[in-house]
Design an enzyme around this catalytic site. Structure first.
Site, short mmCIF file in Angstrom:
data_model
loop_
_atom_site.label_atom_id
_atom_site.label_comp_id
_atom_site.label_asym_id
_atom_site.label_seq_id
_atom_site.Cartn_x
_atom_site.Cartn_y
_atom_site.Cartn_z
N HIS A 69 0.67 -1.35 0.02
CA HIS A 69 -0.36 -0.21 0.23
C HIS A 69 0.95 1.60 -0.12
O HIS A 69 1.62 2.01 -1.30
CB HIS A 69 -1.19 0.32 1.23
CG HIS A 69 -2.22 1.23 1.57
ND1 HIS A 69 -2.53 1.66 0.31
CD2 HIS A 69 -3.15 1.12 2.46
CE1 HIS A 69 -3.73 2.16 0.91
NE2 HIS A 69 -3.63 2.23 1.81
N HIS A 128 -2.53 -1.97 -9.41
CA HIS A 128 -2.98 -1.09 -8.89
C HIS A 128 -4.47 -2.03 -8.69
O HIS A 128 -5.03 -2.66 -9.60
CB HIS A 128 -3.91 -0.01 -9.59
CG HIS A 128 -4.17 1.10 -8.48
ND1 HIS A 128 -5.42 0.46 -8.24
CD2 HIS A 128 -3.97 1.59 -7.33
CE1 HIS A 128 -5.79 1.97 -7.18
NE2 HIS A 128 -5.30 2.75 -6.62
N ASP A 180 3.08 5.88 -6.47
CA ASP A 180 3.93 5.38 -5.47
C ASP A 180 5.63 5.65 -6.63
O ASP A 180 5.96 5.22 -5.66
CB ASP A 180 3.98 4.57 -4.76
CG ASP A 180 2.73 4.68 -4.13
OD1 ASP A 180 2.91 5.37 -3.09
OD2 ASP A 180 2.38 3.63 -3.53
N1 CMC Z 1 5.00 -6.65 -10.85
C1 CMC Z 1 4.95 -7.88 -11.20
N2 CMC Z 1 3.67 -8.40 -11.42
C2 CMC Z 1 3.18 -7.69 -10.71
C3 CMC Z 1 2.64 -6.92 -10.50
C4 CMC Z 1 3.97 -6.16 -9.78
N3 CMC Z 1 3.87 -4.38 -9.99
N4 CMC Z 1 1.68 -6.57 -9.75
C5 CMC Z 1 0.81 -7.93 -9.99
N5 CMC Z 1 0.98 -8.18 -10.82
C6 CMC Z 1 1.10 -9.36 -11.15
C7 CMC Z 1 0.27 -10.65 -10.70
O1 CMC Z 1 2.17 -11.23 -10.16
C8 CMC Z 1 -0.63 -11.13 -10.74
O2 CMC Z 1 -0.07 -12.54 -12.69
P1 CMC Z 1 -0.64 -13.40 -12.42
O3 CMC Z 1 -2.24 -13.58 -12.96
O4 CMC Z 1 -0.12 -13.96 -13.03
O5 CMC Z 1 -0.25 -14.06 -11.22
C9 CMC Z 1 -1.54 -9.89 -11.37
O6 CMC Z 1 0.06 -9.17 -12.00
C10 CMC Z 1 -2.69 -9.14 -10.81
O7 CMC Z 1 -1.83 -8.91 -9.57
P2 CMC Z 1 -2.69 -9.13 -8.48
O8 CMC Z 1 -1.47 -9.37 -6.92
O9 CMC Z 1 -3.64 -10.17 -8.02
O10 CMC Z 1 -3.19 -7.82 -8.18
P3 CMC Z 1 -3.66 -7.05 -7.11
O11 CMC Z 1 -5.31 -5.81 -7.97
O12 CMC Z 1 -4.41 -8.12 -6.58
O13 CMC Z 1 -2.57 -6.17 -6.58
C11 CMC Z 1 -1.39 -4.85 -5.40
C12 CMC Z 1 -2.61 -5.05 -6.59
C13 CMC Z 1 -0.95 -3.06 -6.12
C14 CMC Z 1 -0.88 -5.03 -4.66
C15 CMC Z 1 0.53 -4.68 -7.03
O14 CMC Z 1 -0.36 -4.34 -8.50
C16 CMC Z 1 1.63 -4.88 -6.24
O15 CMC Z 1 1.99 -5.27 -5.39
N6 CMC Z 1 1.89 -4.32 -7.07
C17 CMC Z 1 3.21 -3.67 -6.46
C18 CMC Z 1 3.08 -2.80 -5.51
C19 CMC Z 1 2.16 -1.41 -5.02
O16 CMC Z 1 3.40 -1.14 -6.08
N7 CMC Z 1 1.72 -1.39 -4.77
C20 CMC Z 1 0.84 0.41 -4.70
C21 CMC Z 1 -0.02 0.63 -5.32
S1 CMC Z 1 -1.30 1.88 -5.47
C22 CMC Z 1 -0.79 3.10 -4.00
C23 CMC Z 1 -1.93 2.23 -2.95
O17 CMC Z 1 -2.73 1.44 -2.59
O18 CMC Z 1 -1.18 3.01 -2.02
#
Ligand code: CMC
Length: 422
Positions: free
Chosen positions: A261, A301, A357
């Site tokens: 987050h 996201h 971020d």
């Molecule tokens: N790098 C590589 N792969 C990713 C990333 C990433 N940053 N984000 C998602 N994926 C992949 C993930 O591995 C999955 O692949 P597969 O379908 O093959 O398993 C697919 O994309 C969907 O990911 P998810 O984890 O189901 O997506 P989510 O909506 O649950 O997660 C997230 C959203 C923000 C937690 C995630 O994108 C992430 O971990 N990003 C990196 C951390 C980050 O930048 N966080 C800040 C978010 S914005 C500001 C805030 O909320 O504070």
């Protein structure tokens, strides 16, 4: 096309038809079908837990609006305090309202001396400033016994003012403590962002550069609210038990602290530093895709499946800041990462774009903030978003104490066996 959805329970043949409104249908339909039936929705992916009139987010088209106003217009023309008023009250203030609002916030920037002397000074010398902020927010509530009067509007309004005004003071205090510098008291002749920068950096004849003051204000505007994110959900869940707003804000700040987050801005800069040079970008991306390395921090996201509109503005702001501070050497690595990822099918297929971020940490670093302070910088303006949602929650007749159900997957009943017989 009918604006209804019909659900049939194949076990009983019972059918329920309910209206779809704004893309949402009431879960009460499931209850009507069978009160012992529950929806399994980990991480609330398909769940709207409340009605809200504060922030509109269209993730497919990259649109963000506060109370109907596009984020781009607010970032260009408004100030954080004006936006705070808007988020809390639903309308922009007129000139007299804005003057009074600024005066009211300014009147609350100081914190009780015991908070500094007895509480903040008690932390370990290398305490993380975000950990300090989380606990200081909870501790602050103990100074105001009226904080528990959450259904008394004047009291509620006062706590809101206190929290908005004192969070930057606590944040600067946490930083100055961590580097062993004496605390700077607020200077209430300054604007909200300038006052914060002054408390952070004032030594000798330091004066806030107006371009950096503006950049700070823009970053505050962009981080002020983002509907039902993890931190705001924590605020609402804790607030739903009628805890005081300081305790609820501490819970929200705890959620923000996590690297998935608000902690992501800190993780981005650490990641860029580890990559070290542009030549290492392709290998890093390969590791991300194969799962050998970490995720590409600052990308992806839950809601945006398009470029995060805040990231666009922050990228532009970064260039403006670098004109004053000099370019952050990590910028080139960030740009190379962005370009590589946006042209790679792994990221394109999963609709992973830079989020808020990705570039904010580069600005914070150029402004002189240590990485440990990055999430604190997110928490300062997000305080108003948490409070706007808390206020909305308390006035929402549909809301009750948050209490989801579970899908029990443990063992069935069994008899206790004494230890000697195991
Ligand atoms: N790098 C590589 N792969 C990713 C990333 C990433 N940053 N984000 C998602 N994926 C992949 C993930 O591995 C999955 O692949 P597969 O379908 O093959 O398993 C697919 O994309 C969907 O990911 P998810 O984890 O189901 O997506 P989510 O909506 O649950 O997660 C997230 C959203 C923000 C937690 C995630 O994108 C992430 O971990 N990003 C990196 C951390 C980050 O930048 N966080 C800040 C978010 S914005 C500001 C805030 O909320 O504070």
């Amino acid at each position: 096309m009918p604006d209804t959805i019909t659900i049939t329970d194949d076990r009983t043949g019972k059918t329920v038809t309910v209206p779809i409104e704004g893309g949402v249908f009431p879960a009460a339909a499931v209850r009507e079908l069978d009160p012992s039936l529950f929806i399994y929705d980990p991480a609330y992916m398909q769940t709207a837990a409340c009605r809200s009139a504060i922030t509109y987010l269209d993730g497919d088209n990259g649109i963000l609006r506060y109370r109907g106003y596009p984020i781009e217009q607010l970032a260009e023309h408004s100030t954080y305090l004006e936006v705070a008023y808007l988020l809390l009250n639903g309308e922009l203030p007129d000139a007299a309202q804005l003057t009074k609002w600024k005066q009211d916030v300014t009147a609350h920037t100081f914190i009780h001396e015991n908070m500094r002397k007895r509480f903040v000074d008690g932390f370990h010398y290398d305490a993380h400033p975000m950990g300090m902020l989380v606990s200081s927010l909870a501790a602050l509530g103990t100074f105001y016994n009226d904080a528990k009067d959450i259904f008394d509007k004047p009291s509620r309004d006062k706590q809101i003012l206190r929290l908005i005004a004192k969070t930057p003071t606590l944040a600067a205090m946490a930083y100055r403590f961590s580097v062993g510098l004496p605390f700077n008291y607020p200077d209430n002749a300054l604007s909200f962002p300038a006052n914060f920068l002054n408390m952070m950096w004032k030594i000798g004849d330091y004066e806030v550069d107006p371009r950096l003051e503006r950049a700070m204000d823009v970053l505050f505007i962009l981080h002020a609210d983002h509907e039902q994110n993890c931190g705001t959900t924590a605020m609402r869940v804790v607030g739903s038990s009628h805890a005081d707003p300081y305790s609820s804000c501490a819970a929200a700040a705890s959620a923000l602290y996590g690297p998935l987050h608000g902690g992501a801005n800190e993780a981005v800069v650490r990641m860029l530093s580890e990559i070290g040079s542009m030549e290492n970008v392709p290998a890093f991306i390969d590791d991300v895709k194969s799962g050998k390395g970490s995720r590409l921090m600052g990308f992806g996201h839950r809601v945006y499946k398009n470029y995060d509109p805040r990231a666009k503005i922050i990228k532009q702001t970064a260039y403006e800041v670098f004109e004053v501070t000099g370019k952050n050497p990590l910028l080139d690595i960030a740009l190379a990462l962005e370009e590589t990822a946006l042209n790679d099918p792994y990221f394109v297929d999963r609709k992973l774009y830079p989020n808020v971020d990705f570039y904010s940490g580069l600005i914070y670093q150029a402004l002189g903030f240590p990485v440990d302070m990055f999430t604190v910088l997110f928490a300062i303006p997000r305080t108003v978003g948490w409070l706007a949602h808390w206020q909305e929650l308390l006035g929402d007749k549909d809301q009750k104490i948050s209490r989801p159900r579970q899908w029990y997957t443990g063992v069935d009943a069994r008899d206790y066996v004494p230890v000697a017989a195991r």
